[in-house]
Design an enzyme around this catalytic site. Structure first.
Site, PDB file in Angstrom:
ATOM      1  N   LYS A  46       9.069   5.259   2.475  1.00 10.48           N
ATOM      2  CA  LYS A  46       8.668   5.315   3.837  1.00 10.48           C
ATOM      3  C   LYS A  46       9.518   6.117   4.768  1.00 10.48           C
ATOM      4  O   LYS A  46       9.166   6.758   5.477  1.00 10.48           O
ATOM      5  CB  LYS A  46       8.518   3.851   4.290  1.00 10.48           C
ATOM      6  N   SER A  47      10.958   5.663   4.874  1.00 14.29           N
ATOM      7  CA  SER A  47      11.693   6.386   5.854  1.00 14.29           C
ATOM      8  C   SER A  47      11.687   7.908   5.441  1.00 14.29           C
ATOM      9  O   SER A  47      11.489   8.538   6.387  1.00 14.29           O
ATOM     10  CB  SER A  47      13.205   5.812   5.626  1.00 14.29           C
ATOM     11  N   SER A 114       6.558  -4.229   5.671  1.00 16.41           N
ATOM     12  CA  SER A 114       5.294  -4.880   6.272  1.00 16.41           C
ATOM     13  C   SER A 114       4.261  -5.410   5.036  1.00 16.41           C
ATOM     14  O   SER A 114       3.318  -5.052   4.972  1.00 16.41           O
ATOM     15  CB  SER A 114       4.321  -3.982   7.261  1.00 16.41           C
TER      16      SER A 114
END
Ligand code: ADP
Length: 207
Positions: A46-47, A114
């Site tokens: 993600k990052s 999330s």
């Protein structure tokens, strides 16, 4: 705009109308605002993807900003831990901040595990049609092998409790707007798929 993600505690809340229309902001920026919500296991990418997407879109003249897990937990959400209710509150606040930023005309890329569907759905509600869920998909074995921050190692050693994928659940998206197969495809391929998707989503309506 209507803020629909969370309900206010107080009854004495009256929404004040802006005198600047969303279309005006979009025309000024040259594109619409939007929330591009990356979700996936720790170490799924993600990052890495968020920062590269931000760099590529900025080079092309888009107004874009990344909200990243660890950065938000140092400030806005420094008071929250990783228990289920804290994770929910973490995502609720980020969903509301992202909605405000998108309403201001920015492209917001969020990079948070999330893990709960319900929390992501609340974030979607906060941004309505500006919300796009991007599933950063890599299987747990791949993530464990990568482990760039050594977190899986710590989780297995019992040093981190309630670690997503180990002793806390991850509820994968059922109908994401885009799936990025970071377990199979290389970074460049995933970034270019995401950049193309964002560009198409924020393009001004031709009229
Ligand atoms: P997360 O933010 O999801 O915890 P990170 O971006 O910090 O994950 O780490 C992902 C790791 O996986 C990085 O070391 C990155 O170089 C590597 N990686 C390998 N292939 C990919 C890919 N296709 N997309 C993103 N990251 C990848």
């Amino acid at each position: 705009m209507n803020f629909k993600g969370s309900s206010p505690k107080s009854e004495n809340i009256t929404e004040v109308e802006h005198l600047v229309a969303g279309e005006q902001r979009a025309r000024l920026k040259g594109h619409k605002g939007g929330v591009f919500w990356l979700t996936g296991l720790s170490a799924s990418g993600k990052s890495t993807l968020a920062m590269s997407i931000e760099r590529e879109l900025t080079k092309l003249g888009f107004h874009v900003y990344v909200l990243d897990g660890d950065n938000v937990r140092r400030g806005l959400n420094a008071d929250l831990g990783f228990a289920p209710e804290d994770r929910t509150e973490n995502i609720r606040r980020i969903g509301e901040v992202a909605a405000l930023m998108a309403d201001a005309g920015l492209i917001v890329i969020t990079a948070f595990i999330s893990p709960y569907r319900e929390d992501r759905d609340r974030a979607r509600k906060a941004s309505a049609d500006k919300f796009h869920e991007l599933y950063v998909a890599a299987d747990i074995e791949t993530c464990k092998k990568r482990d760039p921050k050594g977190l899986y190692k710590k989780a297995f050693a019992g040093e981190i409790k309630e670690f997503t994928g180990i002793d806390a659940p991850y509820e994968a998206p059922e109908n994401p707007e885009l799936k990025l197969n970071t377990g199979q495809d290389d970074i460049e391929t995933c970034v270019s798929q995401a950049v193309d998707y964002v560009k198409a989503s924020v393009a001004l309506d031709k009229s």
